[in-house]
Write an enzyme that holds these catalytic residues in place. Structure first.
Site, PDB file in Angstrom:
ATOM      1  N   SER A 725      72.006  46.319  50.682  1.00 22.46           N
ATOM      2  CA  SER A 725      72.114  46.710  52.089  1.00 22.46           C
ATOM      3  C   SER A 725      71.136  47.811  52.502  1.00 22.46           C
ATOM      4  O   SER A 725      71.063  48.147  53.672  1.00 22.46           O
ATOM      5  CB  SER A 725      73.547  47.151  52.395  1.00 22.46           C
ATOM      6  OG  SER A 725      73.912  48.276  51.636  1.00 22.46           O
ATOM      7  N   LYS A 768      80.707  52.173  56.831  1.00 21.88           N
ATOM      8  CA  LYS A 768      79.363  52.729  57.012  1.00 21.88           C
ATOM      9  C   LYS A 768      79.221  53.421  58.364  1.00 21.88           C
ATOM     10  O   LYS A 768      78.641  54.511  58.470  1.00 21.88           O
ATOM     11  CB  LYS A 768      78.319  51.626  56.866  1.00 21.88           C
ATOM     12  CG  LYS A 768      78.223  51.041  55.458  1.00 21.88           C
ATOM     13  CD  LYS A 768      77.265  49.866  55.402  1.00 21.88           C
ATOM     14  CE  LYS A 768      77.182  49.300  53.974  1.00 21.88           C
ATOM     15  NZ  LYS A 768      76.293  48.131  53.905  1.00 21.88           N
TER      16      LYS A 768
END
Length: 821
Positions: A725, A768
């Protein structure tokens, strides 16, 4: 010095299996030195020509084997006079032994070593040379005196020995029949003696005497005498066995008479204590409502108990087993709460937010309420399920996954309270033994059931809430894999008939409600994870933490520190500062500890009579709990080109990553540091390949890599990092470095990239974004296909942050760099 020639002969048993290798003469020779290290043997005499496997565990013996294996593989073996001496010295050993050659050394259990030795020749000790680090002696090879060729007497003794041993082979089961063929083919009398001696079970003293005798004829006579003695003992044993059989017939007759006496005593009302106890257990079994299988097993144990004396240890084991069967709640079901509104009120009082979990519990209650209502309305004849293969599943198996401190375990307690059921908490962290789940088999001393059966007995109902804490931290070793044992427990299709190893009968787990907690899904085995209904819990926002602190944490700390509610007041601005600058976590544990520290400051103040109340605002925070340990340095760290902010998910929630890139003179060098995993290192290489392929479009010299070395570093090098990611952040950092355009200091980003510049979706979006919000970022760039995950965010996050959806790298760079490309 002496030489001996060796040859292999294979001896097989009656089934054609290899049993031992006896070594005869062949062309190769072994040179024997006149001094050798000495290995004492316990309960064994090694003979020439024979191969024996021995177990070595003493430190000095292991040292001896290591030194010999590095040399000529030769050593001297001597039997111990006293087999109980742990560290024998020269006085504890016989004078005559056998020189041996090491054929194989292999490790064994309990820190021991197995060594395979071949006997070469007989020797006597001339002098002992040393005892440290192991015994060493000066030796002399001793030749046996063999009969002359054509000696009729020796031939007769040999034939008689073979004949006597042949009879013994027919009697003893451990001697293979094929051994007789090898004996008849062995012409050497000396080898014949050693072959028979190694095959028989002779005591150490007699075996040593046979080895020590120099005359081979004397050896054969001694061995013949031992064989005859063994046969006499066997004949006597047969006679004793026959007499014992007659006595057993008498014992059976006595047993029948005892049963008749018991029947007479029962009729006369003169039963003994054992019989009264048995009848008490029979009544308890009938009243326990156990299953037909369990009742049958209990009846069999009662029958065994009737034939065992009361003083026998087996009697106690049977009674303990019956106590377990009787104590289990076979059909005892707790009523619980089916009032949905009341359950919803309890859940709201105990926890703030967590709407998904609350909704799932209310759905479970609604289904049970509706089922109960409609079952009451059904005719009795239709109450049985029509499908016996796929029966109705009533239990629930939930798994709460999230970072520490967000209330997973306390949520389990709250659910049990809302359902009106008892809670059993089973901590699985660090469990390595399968018997903790399935129990021990009754063949073992001290056997007991597993944790689930114990818990059901203690709680007294068959439908409690079982909280499986830290299911992701289950281990496994040579004692089994507890995670594999949990597969049956947590499978609705199988747990109707869970079989504990101790009980050995089926118990119905289908009424149980299982709630598992975990920090990460990755460490849960795939088969076990497939049986769980996973509900992901993300970290709290600052606003949610503020409400939790005011409604739950602060009142609890006041109570624990014996303070009144009006004695301590903390303003909202001070609470927000504590949340942002004194804690950095997904949960609220550190926040709870900070509030506890403030409460204790007030307690000290009251104890010193220097005040009776405290008002906490921003001005007094540092005086009470010190300077803030956390600060936002995002702007300072991203003001130079080559630094981008990535977003990641860890075991303790979301976090931000500073990805730094640096260039220097060189030639196509790429250095990657920061303890990155294989996937993340590949992302760095893919990012660099994309930048090189699109250099002209990005405004970078196409040959920049020909004279440049690139160094990519992710700080916090002590923490392992991995995953795809960070791809968009890596490309952004590289482009920022090579175009000398800084990245906007308020932007964080996440997303996997391809070599064609596409941005692929990733997981953990909510964690996140919450991490970016805690760090003070106002914009997050994420893959376009992750737009669906934004619906899980609180409204306050949508109001305070901006989200940029990107499907390719150009969109990311246009938004992230200070000057547009």
């Amino acid at each position: 010095m002496s030489d001996i020639k060796v040859k292999n002969i294979e001896i097989k048993d009656g089934n054609g299996q290899d049993t031992v290798n006896v070594h005869k003469q062949k062309k190769e020779s072994v040179s024997i030195p006149d001094n050798l290290p000495v290995l004492p043997l316990r309960n064994l005499v090694l003979f020439p020509y024979n191969v024996n496997s021995i177990s070595v565990g003493q430190e000095r013996s292991l040292k001896l084997l290591t030194d010999v294996a590095d040399g000529n593989n030769l050593l001297a073996t001597i039997a111990c006079k006293d087999q109980h001496v742990e560290q024998p010295n020269p006085n504890d050993l016989y004078h005559v032994g056998c020189i041996a050659q090491i054929l194989r050394i292999s490790p064994a259990e309990n820190n021991k070593t197995t060594v395979l030795l071949q006997g070469l020749d007989k020797f006597s000790v001339n002098a002992w040379l040393s005892e440290i680090p192991y015994l060493r002696a000066k030796i002399q090879v001793v030749d046996d005196i063999e009969p002359e060729e054509g000696d009729v007497e020796a031939e007769a003794i040999r034939n008689n020995l073979i004949k006597s041993f042949g009879k013994l082979i027919n009697i003893l089961s451990y001697l293979p029949q094929s051994l007789m063929n090898s004996l008849t083919q062995t012409e050497d009398c000396r080898q014949l003696v050693y072959l028979i001696s190694s095959s028989m079970r002779i005591n150490i003293k007699d075996a040593q005497e046979i080895l020590s005798l120099k005359d081979v004829v004397a050896k054969m006579l001694k061995l013949t005498k031992l064989i005859q003695h063994e046969m006499e003992v066997l004949e006597l044993g047969k006679k004793i066995q026959s007499d014992t059989h007659d006595e057993m017939d008498k014992a059976q007759r006595d047993n029948v008479l005892r049963h008749q006496i018991k029947a007479i005593q029962r009729e006369l009302g003169e039963e003994n204590g054992q019989q009264v106890k048995i009848e008490e257990y029979q009544k308890k079994i009938e009243a326990s409502s156990m299953s037909s299988e369990a009742q049958e097993q209990a009846t069999q144990e009662i029958t065994r108990l009737e034939h065992i004396p009361q003083s026998s240890s087996e009697s106690g084991l049977i009674l303990t087993y019956l106590d377990w069967l009787i104590a289990l709640p076979w059909k005892k079901t707790a009523e619980g709460i089916l009032d949905i509104k009341l359950a919803e009120k309890i859940l709201d009082e105990d926890h703030y937010g967590l709407e998904k979990i609350k909704q799932r519990i209310l759905e479970y209650l609604a289904v049970r309420q509706l089922r109960q209502h409609r079952q009451l309305a059904k005719p009795i004849e239709n109450s049985e399920p029509s499908n016996h293969i796929r029966q109705v599943r009533e239990g629930v198996i939930l798994c709460f996954v999230g970072p520490p401190g967000i209330g997973k375990t306390s949520l389990g307690h709250s659910i049990a309270h809302a359902l009106g059921r008892k809670l059993i908490r089973i901590s699985l962290g660090g469990i390595h033994d399968e018997a903790e789940i399935r129990g021990h088999r009754r063949t073992y001393i001290g056997a007991m059931p597993g944790r689930f059966i114990k818990a059901l007995r203690d709680v007294g109902s068959n439908n409690p809430v079982i909280l499986l804490d830290e299911v992701d931290k289950v281990g496994g070793d040579q004692r089994g894999d507890p995670a594999a044992a949990l597969l049956e427990v947590l499978d609705p299709e199988q747990n109707r008939e869970f079989r504990d190893h101790y009980l050995e009968v089926a118990f119905d787990f289908s009424q149980l409600m299982f709630i598992a907690t975990a920090n990460q899904l990755d460490s849960i085995p795939a088969a076990l994870r497939d049986r769980l209904e996973v509900i992901t819990l993300s970290g709290y926002t600052d606003d949610e933490k503020l409400h939790i602190a005011k409604r739950y944490l602060l009142p609890r700390q006041l109570q624990e520190n014996s303070l009144q509610a009006d004695e301590l007041t903390i303003s909202d601005t001070a609470m927000i500062r504590i949340i942002r600058q004194y804690t950095r976590e997904a949960g609220v544990r550190s926040l709870d500890r900070r509030l506890g520290a403030i409460c204790r400051k007030l307690v000290i103040k009251i104890a010193k009579n220097s005040g009776e109340s405290l008002i906490v605002n921003n001005g007094v925070l540092e005086e009470l709990i010190g300077k803030p340990p956390f600060s936002y340095d995002v702007a300072e760290r991203t003001e130079r080109p080559g630094v981008a902010i990535g977003l990641a998910v860890t075991a303790v929630g979301g976090d931000i990553l500073f990805i730094e890139a640096s260039a220097m003179l060189g030639k196509k060098g790429l250095t990657i540091t920061g303890q990155l995993g294989d996937v993340m290192r590949e992302s760095v290489e893919a990012a660099l390949s994309y930048v090189r392929s699109q250099a002209k479009h990005l405004g970078i010299a196409e040959d920049f890599f020909e004279h440049t070395d690139i160094h990519v570093h992710v700080p916090a090098g002590a923490i392992p990092k991995d995953g795809p990611s960070a791809g968009v952040a890596l490309i952004t950092a590289l482009v920022s470095l090579l175009t000398k355009r800084p990245v906007c200091n308020h932007i964080g980003m996440t997303g996997e990239i391809t070599l064609r510049g596409l941005v692929l979706p990733v997981g953990g979006i909510k964690d996140k974004i919450l991490a970016a919000h805690r760090a003070g970022l106002t914009t997050v760039i994420l893959p376009e296909k992750n737009e669906k995950d934004l619906s899980d965010l609180p409204e306050s996050i949508h109001d305070e942050m901006r989200f940029v959806l990107a499907d390719d790298v150009n969109t990311v760079l246009t938004e992230a760099l200070t000057n547009k490309i």
